[in-house]
Scaffold this motif. Structure first.
Motif, PDB file in Angstrom:
ATOM      1  N   SER A   1       0.838  -1.193   0.000  1.00  0.00           N
ATOM      2  CA  SER A   1       0.000   0.000   0.000  1.00  0.00           C
ATOM      3  C   SER A   1       0.883   1.256   0.000  1.00  0.00           C
ATOM      4  CB  SER A   1      -0.897   0.008   1.241  1.00  0.00           C
ATOM      5  OG  SER A   1      -0.104   0.184   2.413  1.00  0.00           O
ATOM      6  N   PRO A   2       0.318   2.421  -0.364  1.00  0.00           N
ATOM      7  CA  PRO A   2       1.090   3.667  -0.271  1.00  0.00           C
ATOM      8  C   PRO A   2       1.623   3.903   1.136  1.00  0.00           C
ATOM      9  CG  PRO A   2      -0.887   4.022  -1.563  1.00  0.00           C
ATOM     10  CD  PRO A   2      -1.000   2.638  -0.989  1.00  0.00           C
ATOM     11  N   GLU A   3       0.837   3.529   2.156  1.00  0.00           N
ATOM     12  CA  GLU A   3       1.272   3.713   3.538  1.00  0.00           C
ATOM     13  C   GLU A   3       2.477   2.825   3.863  1.00  0.00           C
ATOM     14  OE1 GLU A   3      -2.638   5.114   2.805  1.00  0.00           O
ATOM     15  OE2 GLU A   3      -1.888   3.041   2.613  1.00  0.00           O
ATOM     16  N   GLU A   4       2.457   1.599   3.365  1.00  0.00           N
ATOM     17  CA  GLU A   4       3.583   0.693   3.600  1.00  0.00           C
ATOM     18  C   GLU A   4       4.836   1.173   2.886  1.00  0.00           C
ATOM     19  OE1 GLU A   4       1.370  -3.607   4.315  1.00  0.00           O
ATOM     20  OE2 GLU A   4       1.470  -2.779   2.278  1.00  0.00           O
ATOM     21  N   LEU A   5       4.696   1.670   1.678  1.00  0.00           N
ATOM     22  CA  LEU A   5       5.847   2.205   0.961  1.00  0.00           C
ATOM     23  C   LEU A   5       6.400   3.440   1.658  1.00  0.00           C
ATOM     24  CD1 LEU A   5       4.617   1.808  -2.721  1.00  0.00           C
ATOM     25  CD2 LEU A   5       6.604   0.693  -1.696  1.00  0.00           C
ATOM     26  N   ASP A   6       5.503   4.276   2.166  1.00  0.00           N
ATOM     27  CA  ASP A   6       5.936   5.464   2.897  1.00  0.00           C
ATOM     28  C   ASP A   6       6.697   5.086   4.155  1.00  0.00           C
ATOM     29  OD1 ASP A   6       5.818   8.419   3.356  1.00  0.00           O
ATOM     30  OD2 ASP A   6       4.697   7.781   5.129  1.00  0.00           O
ATOM     31  N   ARG A   7       6.213   4.059   4.857  1.00  0.00           N
ATOM     32  CA  ARG A   7       6.897   3.602   6.061  1.00  0.00           C
ATOM     33  C   ARG A   7       8.271   3.012   5.732  1.00  0.00           C
ATOM     34  NH1 ARG A   7       2.907   1.128   7.938  1.00  0.00           N
ATOM     35  NH2 ARG A   7       3.390  -1.027   7.379  1.00  0.00           N
ATOM     36  N   LEU A   8       8.354   2.281   4.632  1.00  0.00           N
ATOM     37  CA  LEU A   8       9.649   1.761   4.198  1.00  0.00           C
ATOM     38  C   LEU A   8      10.623   2.901   3.913  1.00  0.00           C
ATOM     39  CD1 LEU A   8       8.992  -1.220   1.732  1.00  0.00           C
ATOM     40  CD2 LEU A   8      10.231  -1.285   3.902  1.00  0.00           C
ATOM     41  N   GLY A   9      10.124   3.947   3.277  1.00  0.00           N
ATOM     42  CA  GLY A   9      10.978   5.098   2.975  1.00  0.00           C
ATOM     43  C   GLY A   9      11.496   5.768   4.232  1.00  0.00           C
ATOM     44  N   ARG A  10      10.634   5.895   5.240  1.00  0.00           N
ATOM     45  CA  ARG A  10      11.064   6.513   6.501  1.00  0.00           C
ATOM     46  C   ARG A  10      12.082   5.649   7.230  1.00  0.00           C
ATOM     47  NH1 ARG A  10       5.479   7.251   7.155  1.00  0.00           N
ATOM     48  NH2 ARG A  10       5.465   5.785   8.910  1.00  0.00           N
ATOM     49  N   ASP A  11      11.997   4.338   7.033  1.00  0.00           N
ATOM     50  CA  ASP A  11      12.889   3.410   7.727  1.00  0.00           C
ATOM     51  C   ASP A  11      14.045   2.940   6.838  1.00  0.00           C
ATOM     52  OD1 ASP A  11      11.208   3.590   9.894  1.00  0.00           O
ATOM     53  OD2 ASP A  11      10.095   1.748   9.419  1.00  0.00           O
ATOM     54  N   ALA A  12      14.319   3.669   5.767  1.00  0.00           N
ATOM     55  CA  ALA A  12      15.295   3.200   4.774  1.00  0.00           C
ATOM     56  C   ALA A  12      16.686   2.987   5.355  1.00  0.00           C
ATOM     57  CB  ALA A  12      15.364   4.175   3.597  1.00  0.00           C
ATOM     58  N   ALA A  13      17.009   3.681   6.432  1.00  0.00           N
ATOM     59  CA  ALA A  13      18.346   3.535   7.025  1.00  0.00           C
ATOM     60  C   ALA A  13      18.615   2.120   7.514  1.00  0.00           C
ATOM     61  CB  ALA A  13      18.519   4.526   8.173  1.00  0.00           C
ATOM     62  N   MET A  14      17.563   1.354   7.790  1.00  0.00           N
ATOM     63  CA  MET A  14      17.783  -0.003   8.312  1.00  0.00           C
ATOM     64  C   MET A  14      18.469  -0.900   7.291  1.00  0.00           C
ATOM     65  SD  MET A  14      14.040  -1.853   8.323  1.00  0.00           S
ATOM     66  CE  MET A  14      13.193  -2.332   6.814  1.00  0.00           C
ATOM     67  N   PHE A  15      18.418  -0.533   6.016  1.00  0.00           N
ATOM     68  CA  PHE A  15      19.060  -1.358   4.998  1.00  0.00           C
ATOM     69  C   PHE A  15      20.572  -1.149   4.943  1.00  0.00           C
ATOM     70  CE2 PHE A  15      14.630  -0.837   3.738  1.00  0.00           C
ATOM     71  CZ  PHE A  15      14.253  -2.174   3.738  1.00  0.00           C
ATOM     72  N   SER A  16      21.069  -0.260   5.780  1.00  0.00           N
ATOM     73  CA  SER A  16      22.520  -0.109   5.949  1.00  0.00           C
ATOM     74  C   SER A  16      22.997  -0.774   7.226  1.00  0.00           C
ATOM     75  CB  SER A  16      22.891   1.379   5.974  1.00  0.00           C
ATOM     76  OG  SER A  16      22.570   1.990   4.740  1.00  0.00           O
ATOM     77  N   GLU A  17      22.097  -1.513   7.873  1.00  0.00           N
ATOM     78  CA  GLU A  17      22.418  -2.157   9.143  1.00  0.00           C
ATOM     79  C   GLU A  17      22.238  -3.672   9.012  1.00  0.00           C
ATOM     80  OE1 GLU A  17      19.645  -0.374  11.816  1.00  0.00           O
ATOM     81  OE2 GLU A  17      20.549   1.626  11.679  1.00  0.00           O
ATOM     82  N   PRO A  18      22.802  -4.445   9.965  1.00  0.00           N
ATOM     83  CA  PRO A  18      22.585  -5.890   9.963  1.00  0.00           C
ATOM     84  C   PRO A  18      21.099  -6.212  10.151  1.00  0.00           C
ATOM     85  CG  PRO A  18      24.425  -5.307  11.383  1.00  0.00           C
ATOM     86  CD  PRO A  18      23.732  -4.024  11.024  1.00  0.00           C
ATOM     87  N   PRO A  19      20.596  -7.296   9.595  1.00  0.00           N
ATOM     88  CA  PRO A  19      21.348  -8.296   8.822  1.00  0.00           C
ATOM     89  C   PRO A  19      21.530  -7.957   7.353  1.00  0.00           C
ATOM     90  CG  PRO A  19      19.086  -9.009   9.046  1.00  0.00           C
ATOM     91  CD  PRO A  19      19.196  -7.721   9.826  1.00  0.00           C
ATOM     92  N   PHE A  20      20.858  -6.893   6.882  1.00  0.00           N
ATOM     93  CA  PHE A  20      20.935  -6.547   5.464  1.00  0.00           C
ATOM     94  C   PHE A  20      22.368  -6.242   5.040  1.00  0.00           C
ATOM     95  CE2 PHE A  20      16.578  -5.563   6.719  1.00  0.00           C
ATOM     96  CZ  PHE A  20      15.856  -6.197   5.715  1.00  0.00           C
ATOM     97  N   SER A  21      23.070  -5.420   5.817  1.00  0.00           N
ATOM     98  CA  SER A  21      24.425  -5.003   5.455  1.00  0.00           C
ATOM     99  C   SER A  21      25.415  -6.158   5.505  1.00  0.00           C
ATOM    100  CB  SER A  21      24.887  -3.880   6.380  1.00  0.00           C
ATOM    101  OG  SER A  21      24.910  -4.314   7.738  1.00  0.00           O
ATOM    102  N   GLN A  22      25.115  -7.196   6.270  1.00  0.00           N
ATOM    103  CA  GLN A  22      26.014  -8.344   6.378  1.00  0.00           C
ATOM    104  C   GLN A  22      25.803  -9.344   5.256  1.00  0.00           C
ATOM    105  OE1 GLN A  22      24.775  -9.482  10.355  1.00  0.00           O
ATOM    106  NE2 GLN A  22      26.720  -8.813  11.228  1.00  0.00           N
ATOM    107  N   VAL A  23      24.551  -9.600   4.935  1.00  0.00           N
ATOM    108  CA  VAL A  23      24.222 -10.663   3.981  1.00  0.00           C
ATOM    109  C   VAL A  23      24.187 -10.163   2.541  1.00  0.00           C
ATOM    110  CG1 VAL A  23      22.396 -12.273   3.281  1.00  0.00           C
ATOM    111  CG2 VAL A  23      22.996 -12.024   5.696  1.00  0.00           C
TER     112      VAL A  23
END
Length: 253
Positions: free
Chosen positions: A35-57
């Motif tokens: 949903s637009p709301e879910e995409l908006d929330r992902l955008g606000r939380d985008a910094a988490m993709f520079s953190e583990p486990p994303f940054s490790q794997v």
């Protein structure tokens, strides 16, 4: 074809929780209409993709996914563009040539609800996981298969946490669950998943789904190595692979 042998690699609950989170997230991206709301929330939380486990794997594809979200946050009509791309990729398969169902890749006539669909359904039932659209959609959607693997990892990690967080494999419930996970990877997801995700990335018309496909592909490749899995069958890549975006697509994009 079955994958023989016990799972003997020592693992920690933390490692299993990391893969659980990654499979659950990628399964959500691949299966759900965001949903637009879910995409908006992902955008606000985008910094988490520079953190583990994303940054490790999956450091490279995680950075690309974060960039796609940050660009989308300042782009007019981002949610609508993503929705149109999803419609093209997941529902206009005659145009995109990217089917998310395993049986399409593993039947002679490339049809849904083939033998592997029933095999996957039986595996879900064996481990107490229910596909929410049972009967109305094939069970072997790649997103559902990712979520099922997260279910298995949650079960194995819970066992280890109750036992102190660290476990040797080879016997017991943890080894049994991880052996089932390795078997599911080898007999199902790894047979068609890498090719499907390559096709998805090639046909995506948004940076969002291109990066999502690459992220899921990197997670799958990392799990293949970590759980010592291997595809039991090689499908004909020439028959199913696509090169670049097809000519047709959503007219509004």
């Amino acid at each position: 074809m079955a994958v023989d042998g016990a799972f003997e690699r020592p693992v920690s609950a933390q490692e299993l929780r990391a893969f659980q989170a990654l499979f659950l997230f990628c399964g959500w991206l691949l299966y759900d209409d965001l949903s637009p709301e879910e995409l908006d929330r992902l955008g606000r939380d985008a910094a988490m993709f520079s953190e583990p486990p994303f940054s490790q794997v999956a450091p490279g594809s995680s950075r690309a996914f974060r960039s796609a979200l940050e660009d989308g946050a300042v782009e007019d009509g981002f949610a609508r563009t993503v929705r149109l791309d999803r419609t093209y990729l997941f529902y206009m398969v005659a145009c995109s040539h990217v089917s998310p169902y395993e049986s399409v890749y593993r039947t002679d006539d490339a049809t849904m609800f083939g033998p592997t669909t029933l095999q996957v359904r039986e595996r879900y039932a064996q481990w107490g996981w229910e596909f929410e659209k049972l009967g109305s959609e094939p069970d072997d959607h790649i997103g559902a298969e990712f979520v099922f693997m997260a279910h298995l990892l949650d079960r194995a990690a819970g066992c280890l946490e109750r036992a102190g967080g660290q476990g040797a494999s080879g016997e017991g419930e943890v080894a049994e669950v991880l052996c089932a996970l390795r078997g599911f990877l080898s007999e199902h997801v790894l047979v068609f998943g890498p090719l499907y995700l390559d096709n998805l990335a090639a046909q995506a018309r948004t940076d969002f789904y291109h990066a999502a496909a690459r992220l899921a592909s990197d997670v799958l490749a990392s799990a293949e190595r970590f759980f010592e899995a291997r595809a039991v069958e090689q499908i004909d890549r020439d028959r199913f692979s696509v090169v670049g975006p097809s000519v047709e697509g959503p007219s509004e994009m």
